[in-house]
Motif scaffolding. Sequence first.
Motif, short mmCIF file in Angstrom:
data_model
loop_
_atom_site.label_atom_id
_atom_site.label_comp_id
_atom_site.label_asym_id
_atom_site.label_seq_id
_atom_site.Cartn_x
_atom_site.Cartn_y
_atom_site.Cartn_z
N PRO A 214 -15.84 -39.84 1.13
CA PRO A 214 -15.29 -38.89 2.10
C PRO A 214 -14.35 -39.58 3.08
O PRO A 214 -14.63 -40.69 3.53
N VAL A 215 -13.26 -38.94 3.37
CA VAL A 215 -12.27 -39.50 4.28
C VAL A 215 -12.58 -39.04 5.70
O VAL A 215 -12.70 -37.85 5.97
N VAL A 216 -12.76 -40.02 6.58
CA VAL A 216 -13.02 -39.71 7.98
C VAL A 216 -11.69 -39.66 8.71
O VAL A 216 -10.96 -40.65 8.78
N LYS A 217 -11.34 -38.48 9.21
CA LYS A 217 -10.06 -38.30 9.88
C LYS A 217 -10.22 -38.50 11.38
O LYS A 217 -11.19 -38.07 11.99
N LYS A 218 -9.26 -39.18 11.94
CA LYS A 218 -9.23 -39.39 13.38
C LYS A 218 -8.55 -38.19 14.01
O LYS A 218 -7.44 -37.84 13.66
N VAL A 219 -9.23 -37.53 14.91
CA VAL A 219 -8.70 -36.33 15.53
C VAL A 219 -8.04 -36.70 16.84
O VAL A 219 -8.65 -37.33 17.70
N GLU A 220 -6.78 -36.33 16.98
CA GLU A 220 -6.06 -36.55 18.21
C GLU A 220 -5.80 -35.21 18.87
O GLU A 220 -5.44 -34.24 18.21
N VAL A 221 -5.98 -35.15 20.16
CA VAL A 221 -5.74 -33.93 20.89
C VAL A 221 -4.25 -33.83 21.18
O VAL A 221 -3.69 -34.63 21.90
N LYS A 222 -3.63 -32.83 20.59
CA LYS A 222 -2.20 -32.61 20.77
C LYS A 222 -1.97 -31.14 21.06
O LYS A 222 -2.86 -30.31 20.90
N GLU A 223 -0.77 -30.82 21.45
CA GLU A 223 -0.41 -29.43 21.65
C GLU A 223 -0.51 -28.69 20.32
O GLU A 223 -0.03 -29.17 19.30
N LYS A 224 -1.17 -27.55 20.32
CA LYS A 224 -1.39 -26.80 19.08
C LYS A 224 -0.07 -26.33 18.51
O LYS A 224 0.75 -25.75 19.19
N ARG A 225 0.13 -26.60 17.21
CA ARG A 225 1.35 -26.16 16.55
C ARG A 225 0.98 -25.46 15.25
O ARG A 225 0.22 -25.98 14.45
N MET A 226 1.45 -24.26 15.08
CA MET A 226 1.13 -23.48 13.89
C MET A 226 1.97 -23.96 12.72
O MET A 226 3.21 -23.91 12.76
N GLU A 227 1.33 -24.46 11.68
CA GLU A 227 2.04 -24.87 10.49
C GLU A 227 2.19 -23.69 9.55
O GLU A 227 1.28 -22.90 9.38
N GLY A 228 3.36 -23.59 8.93
CA GLY A 228 3.62 -22.47 8.03
C GLY A 228 4.10 -21.22 8.74
O GLY A 228 4.19 -20.16 8.13
N PHE A 229 4.43 -21.33 10.02
CA PHE A 229 4.91 -20.19 10.80
C PHE A 229 6.18 -20.59 11.55
O PHE A 229 6.38 -21.76 11.88
N LYS A 230 7.03 -19.63 11.80
CA LYS A 230 8.29 -19.88 12.50
C LYS A 230 8.45 -18.91 13.66
O LYS A 230 7.76 -17.90 13.76
N THR A 231 9.41 -19.24 14.53
CA THR A 231 9.77 -18.38 15.65
C THR A 231 11.22 -17.94 15.51
O THR A 231 12.09 -18.75 15.19
N ILE A 232 11.45 -16.66 15.70
CA ILE A 232 12.80 -16.09 15.65
C ILE A 232 13.27 -15.81 17.07
O ILE A 232 12.53 -15.21 17.87
N LYS A 233 14.48 -16.24 17.40
CA LYS A 233 15.06 -15.97 18.71
C LYS A 233 16.46 -15.39 18.53
O LYS A 233 17.25 -15.93 17.76
N MET A 234 16.74 -14.32 19.21
CA MET A 234 18.05 -13.66 19.12
C MET A 234 18.42 -13.11 20.49
O MET A 234 17.55 -12.74 21.28
N THR A 235 19.73 -13.07 20.76
CA THR A 235 20.24 -12.45 21.98
C THR A 235 21.35 -11.48 21.59
O THR A 235 22.28 -11.85 20.86
N GLU A 236 21.22 -10.23 22.01
CA GLU A 236 22.20 -9.19 21.68
C GLU A 236 22.63 -8.49 22.97
O GLU A 236 21.83 -8.29 23.89
N LYS A 237 23.92 -8.11 23.01
CA LYS A 237 24.48 -7.45 24.20
C LYS A 237 24.91 -6.03 23.83
O LYS A 237 25.50 -5.79 22.76
N PHE A 238 24.63 -5.07 24.72
CA PHE A 238 24.95 -3.67 24.49
C PHE A 238 25.61 -3.07 25.74
O PHE A 238 25.29 -3.47 26.87
N SER A 239 26.50 -2.11 25.51
CA SER A 239 27.16 -1.42 26.64
C SER A 239 26.36 -0.18 27.00
O SER A 239 26.71 0.95 26.64
N CYS A 240 25.23 -0.39 27.69
CA CYS A 240 24.37 0.71 28.12
C CYS A 240 23.48 0.21 29.24
O CYS A 240 23.46 -0.99 29.54
#
Length: 347
Positions: free
Chosen positions: A195-221
């Motif tokens: 069995p492989v003993v993994k060393k666990v490091e505390v890091k900022e949680k990052r979702m693997e296999g997921f992405k973030t979409i960002k968009m900016t749109e302008k409207f005349s209203c």
Amino acid sequence: MAKYGEGDKRWIVEDRPDGANVHNWHWAETDCMQWSKDLLSKLLSDHVILSGEGNLFIKTKKIEKIEGEAYVNVRKGKIIPGYELSLLINWEGEVKDSDGKSILVADGVVEIPYISDENADEDPDIRVIVKDEGPIGRRLKDAFLIKGKEFVLNQVRVYVDAMAKGGPAKDELEVKKVNSNSKVVGPDVKVKAEPVVKKVEVKEKRMEGFKTIKMTEKFSCRASNMYEILMDENRWKGFTQSNAKISKEVGGEISLFDGSVTGTNLELQEGKLIVQKWRFGSWPDGLHSTVRLVLEEPEPGVTVVNLTQTDVPEEDRYGNSTVVENTERGWRDLIFHKIRAVFGFGV
């Protein structure tokens, strides 16, 4: 290059007992139709629904028909069930008098027109039919609806849960997991891997296999106009030409593009902010993204929409890796561009 079947078999990638398809990384499909027929027949045939309550006796008989398709795909270790089934279940009811004499014996049918993996988190529609439509026959039908419907739904849930766990492929997956704990040293020698003993490091949680979409749109209203369009189901129907149901309350549910998108309102500030939980029906079960629309009006009559959609899966339940691209294109072409075209809000 050696032809298939020639050369050292240790270098041939195939489905072998030594677990060459490590962690089920490669695509594998299992036909589950016969297995589904056997399991559903076991779950739904020859079960007593009522045994004397109110002098009524009702039981299911055999499944008359199961049609459709059922399969399980495994890719990158993920179980991806797929099924679309329709069922007809025969049932029999009997009414007796106070002396135990039979008054009427009637046959009926339970029809389940659609059981699908796309609606795995919802109970299917059930239609109960009795062949004798007289008063006593209707009494049997009503009794089945009261007592038998929940029984049928519970049995269907057992099937849906079994498919989610891999169906007939479950045992095979477990065997491969066990075999993958052995490593091959030579053609005929296996050594149990430590069995492989993994060393666990505390890091900022990052979702693997997921992405973030960002968009900016302008409207005349005005920002209030844009908020109303995005939160009004009739206007949404108008610019998308599809059915929509949109609650205007926090915690309320939404359904867009004929039910392809479903979700919940998380936070609403009229004219300023819309935060919703979104998921597409083609996504793996249990996955939701978060849509955040910030409406700003830097000057009267000009509205800037800042979109952020987090936790968008890179793949759908079928292994297609175009989810992020299609979602971003949908926002741009089917929502923002359509709003400009229909309401004349071009900048």
